[in-house]
Design a protein around this motif. Structure first.
Motif: not given
Length: 421
Positions: A215-243
């Protein structure tokens, strides 16, 4: 096969697990959890021996390191596993044939699970807790970097098992050698399924060389898309936490995809990354480079802003590094993920529910997030107690694998003398 005797002992010991009821399993798991705290100095001393052989600047140092706090979390996760319902003995299908035969499909253990993993000493305890709770014996093959830690942990587990009269051979730790890996992958008839947990090279090697099911547990090449209607504060927190939460784990963010209409907000989104300790180096395409490098706010951090190359996208950095890709539409973002994603975890930041729904329906990954960081891809965070790995394949389990995912089933048929015409 030099390890044949070891495999034979584990296979034989696995049969004894059927004699232990769930209440006894839970009691033993809680005893191991208590021993982790009681014997923390022994484990930390062994871990210090491993850490002394690795440079502190190595991104994998954090993944290798055990602390009193982390041991407390491991013990807590093991206790959580003990409190979960048993995955065994569940009747998942039941029906009666016209001839009166009663058919039952019942959940049962695989038998012996083989686990190959790198510098992750927490995996030793996680795998034991899930395998023991689900009635599986386990053969562990850790990496050289964590060998002292793994041996101290398995010794602790064996001590507790012996105190409760359980055959310690239900858990075996192989030598940390390439030869042991080869023997494990050829243990036909002894190991029922093998699960590799590590980087792409390890996973590819196991898949290409195993003679036993994988059973493969694949490597994680992970992306996050900040959409044109993204909230700055939400995006800022999410990107920082995820990275930056833990850069060496498979759910860490590797690439921020941003809509070109929101490039003016890019400096605010990535500021926490550049001011983090240690800071994150950004590999930017031309448009995002101009947006960030042109900001006066980042003049002191100019060395951290680099031009992206062809290798920047589709790379699992496992380090304080992140790529940035500019797109003109949701479709372009989805095309980028289709091309470079690994099927592990992907996220979108947006206030547009329709765009989020389209993203979640289109993206072909085990876990797809809307306004939440990919750092949540974890068995414990999903309420599963712990995880044995994150599966990115589609045949069998997908996503965080816990108790249900490491059981199989068998058919029970009851008759009254019927014969087949």
């Amino acid at each position: 096969m030099q390890l044949k005797e070891t495999f034979e002992r584990v296979k034989k010991a696995s049969k004894s697990l059927t004699l232990i009821n769930d209440q006894q399993r839970n009691e033993i798991l809680r005893a191991v959890a208590a021993a982790i705290i009681d014997k923390k100095d022994v484990i930390l001393k062994a871990n210090a021996e491993d850490l002394a052989k690795m440079e502190v600047t190595n991104p994998l140092y954090d993944r290798l390191q055990l602390t009193e706090s982390r041991l407390g979390g491991i013990a807590s996760d093991m206790t959580s596993v003990s409190n979960l319902p048993s995955p065994l003995g569940h009747i998942t299908k039941r029906h009666t044939l016209p001839n009166g035969l009663e058919l039952y499909r019942v959940s049962v253990p695989f038998g012996v699970i083989g686990m190959i993993y790198e510098a992750r000493p927490n995996v030793t305890f996680d795998v034991f807790s899930l395998c023991f709770k689900s009635g599986n014996a386990c053969v562990l093959k850790g990496g050289r970097d964590a060998d002292c830690s793994n041996r101290a942990e398995v010794a602790l587990i064996h001590d507790v098992l012996q105190q409760y009269g359980v055959n310690p051979d239900v858990v075996a730790l192989l030598p940390a050698t390439h030869e042991a890996t080869g023997e494990m992958l050829g243990a036909v008839g002894y190991i029922d399924i093998c699960i590799p947990r590590g980087g792409r090279r390890l996973i590819d090697f196991v898949r290409d060389n195993a003679r036993i099911p994988v059973i493969e547990t694949g490597a994680g090449v992970v992306n996050t898309y900040f959409h044109e209607d993204g909230d700055i504060e939400i995006g800022r927190a999410i990107v920082n936490n995820a990275k930056t939460r833990r850069v060496s784990v498979c759910n860490a963010l590797d690439c921020l995809i941003i809509h070109k209409k929101r490039l003016a907000d890019l400096p605010a989104i990535v500021e926490p990354l550049l001011t983090h300790t240690p800071p994150v180096t950004l590999y930017c395409d031309e448009q995002s480079y101009a947006a960030v490098a042109g900001s006066r706010l980042f003049a002191p951090h100019s060395s951290l802003i680099q031009h992206a190359t062809a290798d920047s996208f589709g790379t699992e950095f496992m380090d304080y590094k992140m790529a940035i890709k500019t797109v003109a539409s949701l479709d372009e973002a989805l095309e980028h993920i289709d091309r470079y994603g690994s099927g592990h975890s992907e996220a979108i930041v947006t206030t547009d529910a329709e765009a989020a729904s389209r993203f979640q329906q289109h993206v072909d990954a085990a876990c797809v997030y809307w306004n939440a960081p990919t750092s949540f891809t974890d068995g414990a965070q999903f309420g599963l107690g712990a995880e044995i790995g994150i599966s990115t394949q589609k045949l069998g389990p997908r996503g965080p694998m816990a108790l249900e995912e490491i059981t199989t089933y068998k058919w029970i048929i009851e008759g009254q003398g019927q014969t087949r015409p």
